[in-house]
Design a protein around this motif. Structure first.
Motif, mmCIF file in Angstrom:
data_model
loop_
_atom_site.group_PDB
_atom_site.id
_atom_site.type_symbol
_atom_site.label_atom_id
_atom_site.label_comp_id
_atom_site.label_asym_id
_atom_site.label_seq_id
_atom_site.Cartn_x
_atom_site.Cartn_y
_atom_site.Cartn_z
ATOM 1 N N PRO A 173 -1.729 -8.825 -4.517
ATOM 2 C CA PRO A 173 -0.992 -7.581 -4.697
ATOM 3 C C PRO A 173 0.368 -7.603 -4.011
ATOM 4 O O PRO A 173 0.614 -8.435 -3.137
ATOM 5 N N GLY A 174 1.222 -6.689 -4.445
ATOM 6 C CA GLY A 174 2.438 -6.398 -3.703
ATOM 7 C C GLY A 174 2.186 -5.173 -2.850
ATOM 8 O O GLY A 174 1.220 -4.440 -3.074
ATOM 9 N N LEU A 175 3.022 -4.962 -1.860
ATOM 10 C CA LEU A 175 2.771 -3.873 -0.914
ATOM 11 C C LEU A 175 4.058 -3.160 -0.528
ATOM 12 O O LEU A 175 5.038 -3.809 -0.160
ATOM 13 N N GLY A 213 -6.288 6.223 -1.764
ATOM 14 C CA GLY A 213 -7.532 5.452 -1.790
ATOM 15 C C GLY A 213 -7.468 4.474 -2.954
ATOM 16 O O GLY A 213 -6.441 3.854 -3.208
ATOM 17 N N ARG A 214 -8.555 4.370 -3.700
ATOM 18 C CA ARG A 214 -8.580 3.501 -4.881
ATOM 19 C C ARG A 214 -7.860 4.226 -6.021
ATOM 20 O O ARG A 214 -8.297 5.273 -6.468
ATOM 21 N N ILE A 215 -6.732 3.695 -6.457
ATOM 22 C CA ILE A 215 -5.980 4.320 -7.551
ATOM 23 C C ILE A 215 -6.503 3.816 -8.895
ATOM 24 O O ILE A 215 -6.751 4.582 -9.811
ATOM 25 N N ASP A 216 -6.654 2.508 -9.013
ATOM 26 C CA ASP A 216 -7.331 1.913 -10.170
ATOM 27 C C ASP A 216 -7.835 0.546 -9.731
ATOM 28 O O ASP A 216 -7.781 0.212 -8.546
ATOM 29 N N PHE A 217 -8.329 -0.258 -10.666
ATOM 30 C CA PHE A 217 -9.006 -1.502 -10.263
ATOM 31 C C PHE A 217 -8.096 -2.462 -9.510
ATOM 32 O O PHE A 217 -8.565 -3.313 -8.772
ATOM 33 N N PHE A 242 4.134 10.647 8.768
ATOM 34 C CA PHE A 242 2.970 9.804 8.492
ATOM 35 C C PHE A 242 3.410 8.494 7.873
ATOM 36 O O PHE A 242 4.514 8.373 7.327
ATOM 37 N N ARG A 243 2.523 7.499 8.029
ATOM 38 C CA ARG A 243 2.870 6.155 7.578
ATOM 39 C C ARG A 243 1.664 5.515 6.907
ATOM 40 O O ARG A 243 0.512 5.773 7.299
ATOM 41 N N GLY A 244 1.936 4.710 5.915
ATOM 42 C CA GLY A 244 0.849 4.019 5.232
ATOM 43 C C GLY A 244 1.379 2.991 4.260
ATOM 44 O O GLY A 244 2.491 2.470 4.428
ATOM 45 N N GLU A 245 0.579 2.728 3.256
ATOM 46 C CA GLU A 245 0.932 1.657 2.333
ATOM 47 C C GLU A 245 0.428 1.970 0.933
ATOM 48 O O GLU A 245 -0.520 2.734 0.753
ATOM 49 N N ALA A 246 1.061 1.339 -0.047
ATOM 50 C CA ALA A 246 0.565 1.329 -1.423
ATOM 51 C C ALA A 246 0.559 -0.122 -1.877
ATOM 52 O O ALA A 246 1.495 -0.873 -1.580
ATOM 53 N N ARG A 247 -0.505 -0.521 -2.567
ATOM 54 C CA ARG A 247 -0.626 -1.897 -3.056
ATOM 55 C C ARG A 247 -1.003 -1.901 -4.528
ATOM 56 O O ARG A 247 -1.780 -1.048 -4.959
ATOM 57 N N SER A 248 -0.512 -2.893 -5.244
ATOM 58 C CA SER A 248 -1.045 -3.158 -6.576
ATOM 59 C C SER A 248 -0.746 -4.608 -6.936
ATOM 60 O O SER A 248 0.264 -5.159 -6.505
ATOM 61 N N ARG A 249 -1.628 -5.174 -7.740
ATOM 62 C CA ARG A 249 -1.328 -6.512 -8.267
ATOM 63 C C ARG A 249 -0.376 -6.414 -9.443
ATOM 64 O O ARG A 249 0.123 -7.430 -9.912
ATOM 65 N N ASN A 250 -0.140 -5.167 -9.909
ATOM 66 C CA ASN A 250 0.721 -4.958 -11.061
ATOM 67 C C ASN A 250 1.998 -4.264 -10.577
ATOM 68 O O ASN A 250 1.964 -3.132 -10.094
ATOM 69 N N LEU A 251 3.119 -4.948 -10.705
ATOM 70 C CA LEU A 251 4.384 -4.440 -10.159
ATOM 71 C C LEU A 251 4.766 -3.101 -10.784
ATOM 72 O O LEU A 251 5.220 -2.190 -10.096
ATOM 73 N N GLN A 252 4.565 -2.974 -12.101
ATOM 74 C CA GLN A 252 4.924 -1.722 -12.769
ATOM 75 C C GLN A 252 4.111 -0.555 -12.209
ATOM 76 O O GLN A 252 4.649 0.513 -11.929
ATOM 77 N N LYS A 253 2.809 -0.800 -12.030
ATOM 78 C CA LYS A 253 1.959 0.260 -11.478
ATOM 79 C C LYS A 253 2.393 0.625 -10.060
ATOM 80 O O LYS A 253 2.370 1.794 -9.666
ATOM 81 N N ASN A 283 7.330 -4.680 1.165
ATOM 82 C CA ASN A 283 7.068 -5.725 2.165
ATOM 83 C C ASN A 283 6.880 -7.066 1.467
ATOM 84 O O ASN A 283 7.375 -8.092 1.911
ATOM 85 N N PHE A 284 6.148 -7.038 0.369
ATOM 86 C CA PHE A 284 6.075 -8.210 -0.502
ATOM 87 C C PHE A 284 5.714 -7.745 -1.896
ATOM 88 O O PHE A 284 5.157 -6.661 -2.071
ATOM 89 N N LEU A 285 6.063 -8.552 -2.885
ATOM 90 C CA LEU A 285 5.844 -8.193 -4.280
ATOM 91 C C LEU A 285 4.597 -8.899 -4.811
ATOM 92 O O LEU A 285 4.209 -9.940 -4.304
ATOM 93 N N PRO A 286 3.965 -8.326 -5.830
ATOM 94 C CA PRO A 286 2.762 -8.965 -6.376
ATOM 95 C C PRO A 286 3.111 -10.197 -7.216
ATOM 96 O O PRO A 286 4.259 -10.382 -7.611
ATOM 97 N N PHE A 287 2.113 -11.015 -7.444
ATOM 98 C CA PHE A 287 2.291 -12.098 -8.419
ATOM 99 C C PHE A 287 0.969 -12.343 -9.124
ATOM 100 O O PHE A 287 -0.101 -12.015 -8.604
ATOM 101 N N TYR A 288 1.083 -12.908 -10.297
ATOM 102 C CA TYR A 288 -0.108 -13.330 -11.028
ATOM 103 C C TYR A 288 0.274 -14.522 -11.906
ATOM 104 O O TYR A 288 1.298 -14.490 -12.586
ATOM 105 N N MET A 289 -0.516 -15.586 -11.844
ATOM 106 C CA MET A 289 -0.273 -16.771 -12.672
ATOM 107 C C MET A 289 -1.441 -16.946 -13.637
ATOM 108 O O MET A 289 -2.586 -17.134 -13.192
ATOM 109 N N GLY A 290 -1.151 -16.880 -14.925
ATOM 110 C CA GLY A 290 -2.186 -17.115 -15.932
ATOM 111 C C GLY A 290 -2.540 -18.593 -16.019
ATOM 112 O O GLY A 290 -1.783 -19.452 -15.541
ATOM 113 N N GLU A 291 -3.686 -18.871 -16.631
ATOM 114 C CA GLU A 291 -4.177 -20.259 -16.721
ATOM 115 C C GLU A 291 -3.212 -21.172 -17.468
ATOM 116 O O GLU A 291 -3.272 -22.387 -17.325
ATOM 117 N N GLU A 292 -2.338 -20.578 -18.314
ATOM 118 C CA GLU A 292 -1.439 -21.398 -19.117
ATOM 119 C C GLU A 292 -0.215 -21.860 -18.324
ATOM 120 O O GLU A 292 0.514 -22.738 -18.760
#
Ligand SMILES: [Zn+2]
Length: 374
Positions: A173-175, A213-217, A242-253, A283-292
């Motif tokens: 995920p990115g954060l 909390g859990r926003i989506d999968f 207040f302080r916290g974080e948001a994370r997703s493996r999907n940058l658009q989300k 703080n850092f961006l998500p990434f995902y590498m497909g099998e191809e």
């Protein structure tokens, strides 16, 4: 089969004390080892950006082939990593139970060194090899301060993931790190509370109606650090944060969530007449590498050549691979046989660890074959 060289190097390096920001004892040894293997060594000033005692260690070996391949692992470890005493039982290394083992990430360091030694000793024509041993991966990411103009590779392997050797960590995920400040107005709590603007209540309203909390999968948000400057019971609270974080493996989300978050908090603050400031940085961006992706195909070929069962699996944390992917270098995490990292029950399966050295060498050969086929 025991690989004495890897075993001894692992013990040597985990018994060399280090913590994020104080990696120089390890860095000095790694610089010397890279030079011994025939690499040109450059040390940058990353540590100056966060009060560290050393920078990233960069090793470069010009190749006989066109093309460049990148490897990284990190020199620091989480706290409780001083005075490590590795104990071997039935092919598994652990600490004596009082410290971490620091297989995260010294096992990755050793796997890369072993792979480089094997590849150089093979006498085969090789691509340009670029290695970075990073600082402060567990805290501020010293890799953010790496001079990427030194790096020509488009593909990379960060030997820094838990699990059996053969596990490729192909997504993370990115954060966003988020801090919100709410400015209200003080007033006497008994005489004229209606003249005040209660920042504490506004903060609570904001958080109680916020999606978190859990926003989506693949997305989460968490805001655990709440404070007000107040010390007086009888004054309407004029400041809260207040302080916290948001994370997703999907940058658009992740970016959609940040838009929602800012709109929501601004609306609640303005409705109550308070001023708000929101400080959010990626703080850092998500990434995902497909099998191809080529970086995955090469990893798979290397596993096959080394007789290692290959599998790809996304992770939940951030790592140097996030930083390198954000710079345009396609990088995945590579497991080296440890589990339980960051705890005193951390362990390293030696058979997997030894295989990870050969895996690094096979990655170089698989990439070299592509270079010579071109
Ligand atoms: Zn790590």
């Amino acid at each position: 089969m025991k690989n004495e060289r890897m075993y001894n190097e692992f013990v040597e390096l985990v018994t060399t004390d280090a913590i994020s920001g104080q990696e120089s004892a390890v860095a000095d040894k790694l610089a010397a080892k890279l030079a011994d293997i025939g690499f040109t060594v450059i040390r940058d000033n990353a540590g100056e950006h966060y009060g560290g005692d050393c920078g990233n260690v960069i090793g470069i070996r010009e190749g006989e082939l066109d093309g460049a391949l990148f490897f990284s692992s990190h020199m620091d470890r989480v706290p409780n990593g001083f005075g490590i005493k590795p104990v071997e039982t039935d092919g598994v290394l652990r600490s004596d139970g009082t410290t971490i083992l620091a297989a995260d990430d010294i096992s990755g360091v050793c796997a890369i060194l072993e792979g480089l030694r094997q590849a150089v000793a093979s006498g085969k024509p090789l691509p340009r090899l670029e290695v970075v041993f990073t600082t402060a991966e567990e805290t501020v990411f010293g890799s953010k301060f790496l001079d990427m103009s030194l790096i020509q590779s488009k593909l990379g392997y960060a030997f820094d993931s838990p699990g059996p050797t053969g596990r490729m960590n192909n997504g993370a995920p990115g954060l966003y790190d988020i801090t919100v400040e709410i400015k209200g107005r003080p007033a006497h709590a008994g005489n004229e509370p209606e003249k005040g603007i209660d920042a504490a209540k506004i903060m609570c309203d904001m958080l109680s109606t916020l999606k978190q909390g859990r926003i989506d999968f693949e997305s989460t948000a968490n805001f655990p650090i709440l404070s007000t400057g107040s010390t007086a019971r009888n004054v309407v609270c004029d400041f809260a944060s207040f302080r916290g974080e948001a994370r997703s493996r999907n940058l658009q989300k992740l970016e959609d969530y940040m838009v929602y978050f800012k709109e929501h908090c601004t609306r609640v603050a303005e409705a109550a007449g308070a001023e708000i400031s929101i400080d959010a940085f990626a703080n850092f961006l998500p990434f995902y590498m497909g099998e191809e992706e080529e970086v995955m195909v090469i990893a798979k070929e290397a596993c096959e050549a080394a007789g290692i069962p290959y599998f790809a699996q996304v992770g939940g944390g951030g790592m140097d691979a996030n930083i390198f992917n954000a710079q345009g270098m396609k990088t995945i995490g590579v497991a080296t046989g440890y589990t339980g990292n960051h705890t005193t029950t951390e362990q390293l399966v030696l058979e997997d660890f030894y295989k990870s050295g050969e895996l690094a060498a096979q990655m170089i050969y698989a990439y070299a074959k592509r270079c010579s086929d071109k």
